[in-house]
Every structure is written in C-alpha cells, then in structure tokens.
Scaffold this motif. Structure first.
Motif, PDB file in Angstrom:
ATOM      1  N   ALA A  88       0.850  -1.189   0.000  1.00 51.42           N
ATOM      2  CA  ALA A  88       0.000   0.000   0.000  1.00 51.42           C
ATOM      3  C   ALA A  88       0.885   1.237   0.000  1.00 51.42           C
ATOM      4  O   ALA A  88       1.792   1.364   0.817  1.00 51.42           O
ATOM      5  CB  ALA A  88      -0.922   0.013   1.219  1.00 51.42           C
ATOM      6  N   SER A 100       0.593   5.482   0.169  1.00 55.16           N
ATOM      7  CA  SER A 100      -0.399   6.481   0.574  1.00 55.16           C
ATOM      8  C   SER A 100       0.291   7.770   0.962  1.00 55.16           C
ATOM      9  O   SER A 100       1.510   7.845   1.090  1.00 55.16           O
ATOM     10  CB  SER A 100      -1.246   5.956   1.745  1.00 55.16           C
ATOM     11  N   ARG A 119      -9.521   1.140  -5.629  1.00 55.75           N
ATOM     12  CA  ARG A 119      -9.219   2.175  -4.628  1.00 55.75           C
ATOM     13  C   ARG A 119     -10.329   2.284  -3.582  1.00 55.75           C
ATOM     14  O   ARG A 119     -11.514   2.167  -3.893  1.00 55.75           O
ATOM     15  CB  ARG A 119      -9.075   3.536  -5.299  1.00 55.75           C
ATOM     16  N   GLU A 140      -4.579   6.813  -1.615  1.00 52.27           N
ATOM     17  CA  GLU A 140      -3.933   5.515  -1.424  1.00 52.27           C
ATOM     18  C   GLU A 140      -4.063   4.699  -2.700  1.00 52.27           C
ATOM     19  O   GLU A 140      -5.085   4.756  -3.393  1.00 52.27           O
ATOM     20  CB  GLU A 140      -4.576   4.750  -0.266  1.00 52.27           C
ATOM     21  N   ARG A 158      -3.205   0.591  -3.916  1.00 52.64           N
ATOM     22  CA  ARG A 158      -2.804  -0.735  -3.447  1.00 52.64           C
ATOM     23  C   ARG A 158      -2.321  -1.566  -4.624  1.00 52.64           C
ATOM     24  O   ARG A 158      -2.940  -1.578  -5.690  1.00 52.64           O
ATOM     25  CB  ARG A 158      -3.976  -1.421  -2.744  1.00 52.64           C
TER      26      ARG A 158
END
Length: 315
Positions: A164, A166, A219, A224, A226
C-alpha cells in the motif's frame, strides 16, 4: 520520539576500523558517536556523520578526535524496520580533493521492536520517507487482505506481496496518488551497476502484469493505491528492495503520463485502473509514454521516492 523505546536496552558499542576507534552510544532518540585515531592524517573537522559535521573536535600531535551528537530524524540518519528490530543507521565519511582515499565507517543503533508496535507516521519496512508541504508519503507492506501491517517479509515464489502506498491529504485540495515507477533490486540504493527487475515503468504501466498475476487493487480513497504483486523469480533467496516513485496529482488531469494501467490478459489490452472507459490513456504502455511538461511544483503535483525492504522470495 514515541514511547516505543521503553523496551530499548541502551548500548555502547566500540569497534576498530583500520586504526580508528569508533564508539557509538545509543540513546532513547539519538546517537552519540566518537571517532578517535592516533597519528592521523585526517582533519576531524571534515568528518561527517551522515550530513552533519562534528559537534566537537580535538586535535593534538598524537590523537585526532571528533564527537557527533545527532537525534534520529536529523543528519540524514536512515531508519529501517524489520520484524524484530528498529535500526537507525548512518556512516562517518571523510572526502577531500586530495589523493587521500575517502573513508566510510558505517554506524548503527538497533532496538528491539515491540510486537504490537506500529509507527504513527512511517510504514513498516520503510527505508526512506519524504514529505513536501503538508504531504507525507508512505510505502507499506500489508497482510493479504490489506487489513493490517504485514507480519512477515518472506514470501513463497508465486504468492502475493501486498503493498500500500499512501500520503496524508491534510489541507490540500484532493489529489490522487499514482505509482510512477517501481523496480526491484538487491541493493537499498540504486546505482549504474544495480541489478533490477522492472515492475512499473513508462509513467504508471504495471509491466509485470503482462506475464504474472500482479495487479492494482480497487481504490478505497484517492490518497492511497494498493498493489498486489506476485512474488517473482528475481533474486530468489536474497534480500530484495522495492524502489518506487510516488506522485500525488490533480485527479482531474489524468493523461498518458499520469495514470495507473495494468494489462488484462483476457482481452489482451491495457486498462486504466481508475476508469476503464479512459483506457486509451494506456495505449502508450507498449511504446513510450511522454513525460510531464516541465513546470514548477504546485499544489497539484508532489513526488516522493521511497524504498521498501528487505523482502525475501523463496522457492
């Protein structure tokens, strides 16, 4: 620093490098380093701990001495988190324009990591973090379902490596986070001779998805992104570091150079992860996606280069 260092055993480490004696004293949130060398040709005032000069020097005909005091987070001291340890590391260097060979003495403080400790700002296994304005970027290793931080850094070949990326939105206008470039390497720093395995190239194209099950995940929020990587054959059994360039961008300005694309092997085409109806933005992934127009940093454009590791992929 937070209270996690309650479990730390303060340490005093003394070691010899060539004819120099290095003493490292590890405190709650800082390190003190003492460099001593007899009959030295080195000017101790030119020594550096990371990016910082000595806090005190002493020179006489017999002994040269330099003392450094640095809080963690200063002097470009790096922090690495493993499953068992928190490590703060740097090096004493000495470089001049003379023919004298440059000196390089690594120093480190290691602490026991509490089992339930999670950092308030930094993600686990984060080698570098970078902030611009009100933005702080993170690159984090997660559990398979992305519900919590990972509890292992070892992955069987072909398994999933959940990552992840972010940033903290803070007071900025809404921005979307993109992974611009990502490569795997066996070294924590990239150089001309680094052996690499490309994962994301060409301004956001997940090239690894053309031959594996690697993919971007849907999402939950703009700040963020992933990434589910399939554990690769590159550097089996060795320490591997992921080097990624993160970009926070105006979400209304996606283009061929600002995107998140992955290859759909069923339809044999590139797909824009955030809006498949605009997948034409990914048409350059097999050729050359032009770079961004040169411009000054504004509220809608921030970048960070982060390193995640070490990870190990096993057969």
């Amino acid at each position: 620093m937070s209270s996690f260092l309650i479990l730390v055993f303060f340490s005093l480490v003394v070691f010899l490098v060539a004819q120099a004696e290095i003493t490292v004293e590890c405190g709650k949130n800082s390190m003190s380093v003492r460099w001593i060398e007899t009959n030295s040709q080195v000017d101790p005032s030119l020594l550096r701990l990371g990016s910082c000069p000595p806090t005190r020097v002493n020179v006489n005909p017999q002994v040269s001495e330099a003392v450094f005091y640095a809080e963690f987070g200063s002097c470009d001291i790096r922090r690495m988190v493993t499953i068992n340890e928190l490590v703060f590391e740097s090096e004493i260097t000495y470089t001049t324009f003379s023919k004298t060979a440059p000196l390089f003495y690594p120093v480190a403080c290691k602490y026991e990591r509490p089992e339930d400790w999670t950092p308030p700002l930094y993600g686990p296994l984060l080698f570098h973090i970078h902030g611009q304005g009100d933005l702080s970027f993170r690159l984090t290793l997660m559990k398979d379902d992305f519900s919590a931080l990972a509890t292992t850094t070892t992955f069987p070949l072909g398994s999933t490596i959940p990552i992840a990326a972010s940033f903290d939105q803070m007071t900025h206008q809404p921005l979307i986070l993109l992974l611009d470039e990502c490569v795997a390497s066996t070294t924590p720093e990239l150089g001309p001779d680094s052996h690499i395995y490309p994962l994301i190239t060409n301004k956001g194209c997940l090239v690894d998805s053309k031959k594996t099950n690697s993919r971007f995940m849907p999402r939950n929020q703009l700040s963020e992104i992933r990434l589910s990587l399939q554990a690769f054959k590159f550097a089996i059994g060795e320490d591997v570091y992921l080097h990624c360039r993160l970009v926070a961008w105006d979400p209304s300005d996606l283009s061929g150079s600002n995107k998140a694309c992955q290859y759909d092997r069923k339809s044999s085409r590139w797909v824009l992860t955030d809006d498949p109806s605009q997948s034409s933005l990914c048409s350059c992934c097999d050729t050359d996606c032009k770079g961004r127009k040169k411009r000054e940093k504004t509220a809608d454009y921030y970048t960070s280069t982060s390193v995640l590791g070490p990870l190990v992929v096993e057969n």
